[in-house]
Every structure is written in C-alpha cells, then in structure tokens.
Design an enzyme around this catalytic site. Structure first.
Site, PDB file in Angstrom:
ATOM      1  CD  GLU A  68      61.576  32.823  24.925  1.00  0.00           C
ATOM      2  OE1 GLU A  68      60.381  33.001  25.171  1.00  0.00           O
ATOM      3  OE2 GLU A  68      62.308  32.071  25.575  1.00  0.00           O
ATOM      4  N   GLY A  96      51.402  31.288  22.128  1.00  0.00           N
ATOM      5  CA  GLY A  96      50.269  31.474  23.032  1.00  0.00           C
ATOM      6  C   GLY A  96      50.371  32.793  23.777  1.00  0.00           C
ATOM      7  CB  ALA A  97      51.113  34.143  26.474  1.00  0.00           C
ATOM      8  CG  MET A  98      57.094  37.083  24.825  1.00  0.00           C
ATOM      9  SD  MET A  98      58.188  35.628  24.914  1.00  0.00           S
ATOM     10  CE  MET A  98      59.497  36.276  25.955  1.00  0.00           C
ATOM     11  CG  ASN A 113      57.249  40.584  26.376  1.00  0.00           C
ATOM     12  OD1 ASN A 113      58.207  40.077  25.820  1.00  0.00           O
ATOM     13  ND2 ASN A 113      56.044  40.598  25.838  1.00  0.00           N
ATOM     14  CG  HIS A 124      53.315  29.095  31.194  1.00  0.00           C
ATOM     15  ND1 HIS A 124      53.762  27.795  31.171  1.00  0.00           N
ATOM     16  CD2 HIS A 124      54.198  29.797  30.457  1.00  0.00           C
ATOM     17  CE1 HIS A 124      54.865  27.730  30.461  1.00  0.00           C
ATOM     18  NE2 HIS A 124      55.155  28.936  30.007  1.00  0.00           N
ATOM     19  CD  GLU A 125      53.362  33.319  29.154  1.00  0.00           C
ATOM     20  OE1 GLU A 125      54.497  33.830  29.193  1.00  0.00           O
ATOM     21  OE2 GLU A 125      53.116  32.243  28.560  1.00  0.00           O
ATOM     22  CG  HIS A 180      57.882  32.348  32.068  1.00  0.00           C
ATOM     23  ND1 HIS A 180      58.935  31.484  32.146  1.00  0.00           N
ATOM     24  CD2 HIS A 180      57.096  31.878  31.063  1.00  0.00           C
ATOM     25  CE1 HIS A 180      58.778  30.529  31.218  1.00  0.00           C
ATOM     26  NE2 HIS A 180      57.671  30.746  30.560  1.00  0.00           N
ATOM     27  CD  GLU A 220      58.952  28.464  28.138  1.00  0.00           C
ATOM     28  OE1 GLU A 220      57.885  28.319  28.760  1.00  0.00           O
ATOM     29  OE2 GLU A 220      59.340  29.556  27.702  1.00  0.00           O
TER      30      GLU A 220
HETATM   31 ZN   LIG Z   1      56.678  29.838  28.939  1.00  0.00          ZN
END
Ligand SMILES: [Zn+2]
Length: 848
Positions: A134, A269-271, A273, A305-306, A309, A328
C-alpha cells in the site's frame, strides 16, 4: 501525435485470478518470478496495459481459450509505472491466460518486495524479505493491475531456502522439497477476491506461537527467533478483537487463517494484508511485566486496528484512493470500540480525546485540507496517511455514531458491508446505507465534515431563560477568511437548572440558534461527553459558573476539552496567556491522566516558545501545580490503584523533572534509576520512561553512553526505542552531535532514524545544530529513509521557534520541496508561524 498515456489503467482487460510464483535470493537481494493471470478481455485490443515498476520483463505470452498462444513484447513506461504488452494479433473479447516472466531487486526502501537484515541470537546478520504494497507498490513485486478496484484472486507459490519460513495471505496447501537444491516450494491456497495492495509474501527465519482458534480460524503471532516470550499479549488482543468485529459486523472473518507478523524493518506501524498482517516490532511484541500501560495500549490499538480492516478495507475496499479516509477512519474508530470492550478500565474513549486534539491542532490551520479530497495520481495518496484521515476521520464517525445511536449506526455499517462485500465502494455508499437504516439525513450532515476543511468554534451565551448557540470557523491564525463556512453540528447539551439537570441534543445547521428553557440555566456544558469535533467558548458568566464547580459537573473528558480548548484559544490569541495560566493554577487537584497529558503538552510547547528567563518564571508556577498532584499519589504504587493512576504518576514525575526543572525530583530520579539498574523489579514500569526522560534531560556523556548501550542491547522493542529516542534530549552540544550522527551512520534502523532526528529538532538545546545537520544531510536522508518518513521527520521544525530560524526554514523548503508530503510541510510551517507569533506576543510577559 499520440496522446500522452494516462497513469490510470484502461478497463478493456480485467484480471480475475493471478498465479504468482516467486523465487527470492536472500544473498544477492534479487528475485525472479512468473505470473499467470486469467483475464477477461471486454473490448478487442492489441495491447494490454498493466502496472510494473523497477522490474525487468523477460517474456510475455497470452493463451486463448482455444489453446492458441501469442508471444508478445513488453514496453516499460517508467513515468507512469506501466508495462505495455503488445501482441501481433488483435485480442478479441473473451477469456485469456496472460503469462509474464520477470526479475527484480529486493530493495532497501521498505516498500514493494524489500529486504531486511537483523542480528540473530548468535550475533550474526540474518536476512529476511517482506512486502509492503500500500498504496501502489505491488507493481514493484509483480506485473499487475495495481489499482484497488481491480479485485482478483491470488494463488501464491514461493520457492525458498529449505530452512526458511514462507508466509502469504492464505494457508499453505503443499510444501515440497526440491531435491538437491536446498530449496522447497511452498504453495498457498487461493486468497479471497481482493485488491493488489493487500497481497503479501514474507520469507525468513520465523518462530510462531501455537495457533489459537479465533472466529473459527487459526491465529498466530510470528517473529524472528528468540522473541516468543513477547507474543502472548498480541495473541490475546488479536483473538478478542477479531471475535469482537465478527459480532459487530455480523459477518465471519473472510480469510482462512490469520498471522500477525513482526518485521524488524517496517516503514509504517502495521499493514492490513488479509491473513498476513505485518507490524513493526514495537506495535506487536511486548512484555506486559515491563512495558508501560501506554505501550501496551499501543499494541492493543494497532492489532485491533488491523483486524478491523479485514472487513473494512479488505472485504469492502475504496474504489479509488480519495476514499482512503473511510478505510482508515473506520479502522481507527473500530480499534477504540474493540479495545474499550476488551479493557474497559483503560477508558479508551477518554484517551481518544488526545487523538482528537491532535487532529484539531492540524485542522485549525489554514493549510489543513478536507478529509476527502481528489487524488489524481496514485502517489498523492501517500500524503493522505495523516491525522486528518485517521484521527479527524475517526472523530467525526464517533460524533455521528453518538448522534444516531450506537445500534442504529452499527446496523447501517452491517448493511454497507453486506451490500459491497468482495467489491469496492465510495463514501456516498456508506451514507446511503446509514440513511436507509436510520432514516436520518446523514449525507447532508457528514458532507459538511468530510468535504470542508476545518471545524467550528461554538459560542454559547445565556439570555434569561434562553441560550444562544452560534458557530464560526476556528483558526489559530485569524485573517477573517472563510467566515461564512457552516457545519451541521450535533450539539450535546447538559444544563443545570433549579428543576434539575437536563440533557438535550440538537443539530446546529445555521450560524446561530436560540434554545428556550423552562428555567434559566445555572450552568451549561456544551459538547457533553466531548464527542463533538469542535471547540467551545463560554460567555464569561457561564465560564465562571462552570469553573466554580468544575470537579462535580464535568467528567474527565469534558475537563480535558475545557483545558484543551483554552490552550488552543491562547495560541490563537483569543485568550491571554495570563488567563490560561490562571486556569492551570486551579488544576492542582486534577486526578485524570488525560487532562494532565494535555496540560503537560502545553507546558512543553510553552517551554519551546519562551526564552530562558521566562522559562525560569514558568518553572516555579508549574512546580506549584504539579507537585501537590504527585504528593497525593506518592512515588510508589499504592495497593488497589488503577493502571491509569500508575501512568499519571509517571507523567507527573517526568514533567516535574523536565519542564518544571525541579532539582529534588531530578535527584530522586537518578537514585531510582540506579536502583533499577541493580534490580529491574525495584521501580514500577510506568515510572521508568519518566526517569529516562529526566536523566537524558540533565545527564552528560556517561548517561549518553549508558543509554546508547541499553538501546543496542534492549530486550524488548519498547526498551529499544525508549533509550534510542532519549538520546535526542541531551543538552550538551557534543552529545547532540553524536545523536545527530546516529541518524545517518547506519547504526540506527532507517525505520527509526527519522524520528530520532525529529526529536533532536524538538530539543530546545539541540535545535539549531539539528537544523544545520538536517540541511547538510538532506540528500542522504532522502536516499536512506522510507519516503513516508520524510514529512514526519520534518514535523520537528515546529520546534525552531525564532523568527530567524523560521525564515530559514521557509526558504529551505521552498528550494527543497517534499513531493510526497507537500501538505504536511505546509502545515508544519504554519504551526511554526503560530509559535513564533506567540513568542512575539508574549515577549513582555512573565518578566520580573
Ligand atoms: Zn489502517
């Protein structure tokens, strides 16, 4: 002449399923790959256009449904990051299989398919390869339709060294050793239909926790060897939040397994996937017996949070990057809900006030932007990962949720996800779903918050039995512009009258509105519960009535609002500094950690703005308010106290020893730290960061060396960054130079260096050296650091508070534009302007 090619892909050919086979070489830092893409040709073409960047393409062919194969040519368009594949024959509408062979490099910029090196337990360097796609970097790993609306299924195969672990989005269906090659082929199941930016592959030495079942699928935490003792906390919140979301959304988790993976080098911070969420180590691995409450909260936040998503973002995805805010903002909103449900004692929505305030700080600038704005070129999406997208977005969603009612809001979200599962949606689709479920004019309300920059200042005055409530734009620098701007503002009122307390909610859509009461108000709280994204100005009589009974009539988050609004009004010149400090004088009895955090943040900002003589005056005043608050709590943990009280103790000690410059506190901090060095159990975990801050603030070379060693030998990611970032605080010039050198000499990971640099710019004693250093090494830093870190590093210029420095900063950025964050740079400059304006305005204050 041919039209210049668009950076957007044509829709004549649509991908449906990718088979990606990659062979990374972790000694040469290269990879080779082959991708077979099942495509549907909708209009006859001779050319197929897709994205590719920094790849070399060796061969291209396309197979028709009847088995006939056409060999093609690839032309790379570097400007648009596209590959144009041309074939000798027209491709008539129908189904085809496109096959491309390619090679690429594992880069060191922490995007695309990239390399990472870390020290193993034996002290040797160990290689690892990971992905971060991303917004638009999948194209650096394999040729693809790299726009979020081209959703497809991915089947990944990785050929890796036998002893390494390979991870991708879906579960492993087959692992076959390749005889004699020292390699194995790892075949993964098909992913769900999703966007390219969510594809992931990770290769390296990994250990994992035993899988636990979460919402029916196996969940694990993975990290490089030796870190499994730091994984349990993330497993707990990972499982709890995944199950929370499955209930909330009313849809089962869409993947077939979930791995949470800590990567030693990570740009953000993080992703999210799908099924293979990647994190920087500080955001996933933590030792609850050593970390502070705030550090634990950060891990809980990021994991939640992740996970949020997986549905909001992965299952339903924005049509184009202008819709990024919804992904987000929503994940940020949901993160609070899940953490609040998991640990109600943390009062997560109260501490969300700190995030809301951070967004209001930027959104009170003329150089702010609307939450949603047009994104033409995909790289412009990079500039959207900021507090306006995340924190302002989440704040306005929270305001809407509170206005509509939590259950009705949730029902609208469920409807939206059901309607668009495995597809793409736009902001307007969410408003449609919410209007359908709530029958409220959601769109008209939200359009004023999403498409207009800024927010209002709500004024309230009392006339007999009525209240007059009015709105006008809030700005730190007032030039009278945009005065006509109006919002649809949910006003949450709590009114004290002779007949009792009345709660009232109304929607202010005009400039002003009159509220008639049966009895005159004794006092009024506007923005009760503090969910509204606006500031409040009370008339003098109403403010006096509120202050008189602050402790009884305002809950903590409302007191937070009162102080934070007062500080903003002070910076804006609406309230005098004298008045603000009088408010602070009255706050010694305050017991809430978040209210203190906004006060302490204002003290640090004052410290950067005022000169040394003024700071001396201020120190005494701050001591007078901080000291009784700490004395009430004591320096040691009391039986039965909450985690939030523990955090407050640390914050008070830290402020006393730094901005209040109290020598007794500093002495005691040094003694305690010496005890801690002998016995790490001797000091409460929430107090350690305060000791570190005080010692770096007052220490010399011996302390600098000690912290450097502790940073390099840290046992947890939190300790590593705590001691590293403390190196920014020393006052001595030589030590500042040593810290500056660390930012570019390779001893600090490029994921952290930019933030060390930002810290030094914010150090009043180091700022001028830091600024010269940054200018001198600008090209180097831009080469070394991840792109997204440059505008964040530059936030440090808000510490360069003098008109000469400001002038130089403006000149520098005019000559050195930061294209991936031009808006953020503009905002940093305006925040600096606000501080310099205050410095000029307050020049004669506080002097004896
Ligand atoms: Zn996010």
């Amino acid at each position: 002449m041919a039209e210049p090619r668009s950076h957007r892909l044509p829709t004549s050919v649509i991908p449906e399923r990718y088979e990606i086979k990659l062979t990374p070489d972790l000694t040469q830092w290269t990879f080779s790959g082959e991708v077979k893409i099942a495509v549907q040709v909708h209009q006859a073409v001779r050319e197929v256009v897709l994205n590719a960047a920094e790849l070399a393409i060796q061969s291209v062919s396309i197979r028709r449904a009847d088995g006939g194969v056409l060999h093609g040519n690839a032309q790379l368009d570097d400007e648009n990051e596209q590959a144009v594949l041309s074939f000798p024959d027209i491709l008539a509408p129908g189904k085809y299989s496109l096959q491309i062979q390619f090679t690429g490099a594992l880069n060191d910029k922490l995007h695309g398919f990239y390399r990472s090196v870390y020290k193993g337990a034996d002290g040797a360097d160990k290689p690892l390869a990971s992905t971060q796609f991303e917004s638009t970097d999948a194209r650096r790993a394999f040729p693809c339709w790299d726009e979020p609306a081209f959703k497809a299924v991915y089947q990944v195969t990785l050929v890796v060294d036998e002893k390494l672990t390979a991870i991708s989005n879906a579960r492993v269906i087959r692992e076959t050793v390749i005889a004699g090659a020292g390699k194995k082929e790892v075949v993964f199941a098909d992913s769900m239909k999703m966007s390219t930016y969510l594809v992931a592959f990770i290769v390296g030495e990994f250990e994992g926790t035993a899988p636990v079942t979460a919402d029916g699928v196996p969940l694990r935490v993975l990290a490089v060897p030796g870190k499994m003792s730091l994984a349990d906390f993330a497993v707990d919140i990972g499982k709890a939040s995944l199950e929370h979301f499955s209930h909330y959304y009313g849809i089962a988790y869409p993947g077939d397994k979930l791995d949470l993976i800590a990567i030693p080098d990570f740009a953000s911070g993080a992703m999210e996937n799908l099924g293979a969420i990647t994190f920087r180590e500080t955001a996933l691995l933590v030792d609850p017996s050593k970390a502070t409450r705030a550090e634990l909260e950060r891990v809980a936040d990021v994991v939640s949070h992740e996970n949020a998503h997986m549905w909001f973002g992965d299952l339903v995805t924005m049509q184009w990057w202008n819709g990024l805010w919804l992904n987000e903002a929503f994940a940020t909103f949901m993160e609070m809900l899940a953490v609040d449900a998991w640990k109600p004692e943390w009062r997560r929505w109260d501490s969300f006030a700190v995030s809301r305030a951070a967004a209001m700080q930027v959104d009170g600038l003329k150089s702010t932007r609307p939450i949603e704005f047009p994104v033409e070129r995909p790289e412009e999406a990079a500039g959207m990962f900021d507090v306006l997208t995340y924190e302002k977005g989440a704040s306005v969603l929270r305001m809407l949720e509170q206005y509509l009612g939590a259950e009705r809001f949730r029902d609208g979200i469920r409807l939206y996800l059901q309607q668009h599962a495995y597809g793409n949606a736009e902001t307007t689709d969410l408003w449609d779903a919410l209007e359908e479920s709530t029958k409220q004019p959601v769109r008209a309300l939200m359009d004023t918050w999403i498409f207009q920059p800024g927010y209002p200042l709500i004024s309230v005055e009392k006339f007999g039995r009525s209240l007059r409530i009015s709105q006008q734009i809030f700005r730190y620098l007032q030039d009278g512009s945009d005065g006509e701007r109006r919002w649809h503002v949910p006003i949450f009122l709590r009114i004290g009258t002779k007949a009792g307390v009345i709660n009232k909610t109304l929607l202010l859509t005009e400039k002003a509105q009159q509220v008639e009461l049966d009895e005159p108000a004794d006092w009024v709280v506007v923005n009760a519960g503090a969910h509204g994204f606006y500031r409040v100005r009370y008339s003098a009589d109403l403010l006096a009535a509120l202050r008189q009974a602050t402790m009884t009539q305002l809950n903590p988050v409302e007191r937070f609002g009162l102080v934070n609004d007062a500080w903003a009004a002070t910076l804006a010149g609406i309230v005098s500094l004298t008045e603000y400090l009088e408010l602070i004088d009255q706050m010694a009895g305050e017991t809430d950690v978040n209210v203190w955090s906004t006060m302490i943040a204002s003290f640090h900002q004052l410290h950067r703005i005022l000169d040394d003589a003024q700071c001396k005056q201020l120190e005494e005043r701050l001591y007078a308010v901080l000291s009784p608050a700490l004395a009430r709590m004591g320096w040691s943990v009391r039986p039965g106290e909450s985690e939030l009280e523990g955090q407050l103790r640390g914050d008070l000690i830290g402020a006393l020893g730094t901005v209040a410059n109290d020598v007794a506190t500093q002495d005691r901090a040094r003694v305690l730290f010496a005890d801690f060095e002998k016995n790490s159990e001797s000091v409460d975990r929430n107090v350690i960061p305060a000791l570190v801050a005080i010692i770096s603030h007052t220490g010399g070379a011996a302390e600098f060396d000690k912290f450097c060693t502790r940073f390099k030998n840290a046992q947890t990611p939190q300790e590593e960054t705590r001691y590293l970032f403390a190196l920014a605080n020393f006052a001595d010039g030589e030590l500042i130079d040593r810290a500056l050198n660390l930012t570019i000499n390779g001893e600090v990971r490029t994921q952290n260096s930019p933030y060390l640099m930002r810290g030094i710019l914010l150090n009043k004693h180091g700022r001028e050296r830091a600024w010269s250093f940054m200018k001198a090494h600008w090209d180097d830093m831009n080469r070394q650091y991840p792109d997204n870190a440059i505008p964040r590093m530059c936030e440090g210029v808000i510490g360069l508070v003098s008109s000469e420095l400001e002038h130089d900063v403006v000149k520098f950025f005019a000559a050195h534009p930061v294209k991936q964050g031009s808006k953020q740079i503009e905002q940093h400059l305006e925040r600096l302007r606000v501080s310099v304006a205050c410095q000029e305005r307050w020049r004669s204050l506080l002097r004896r």
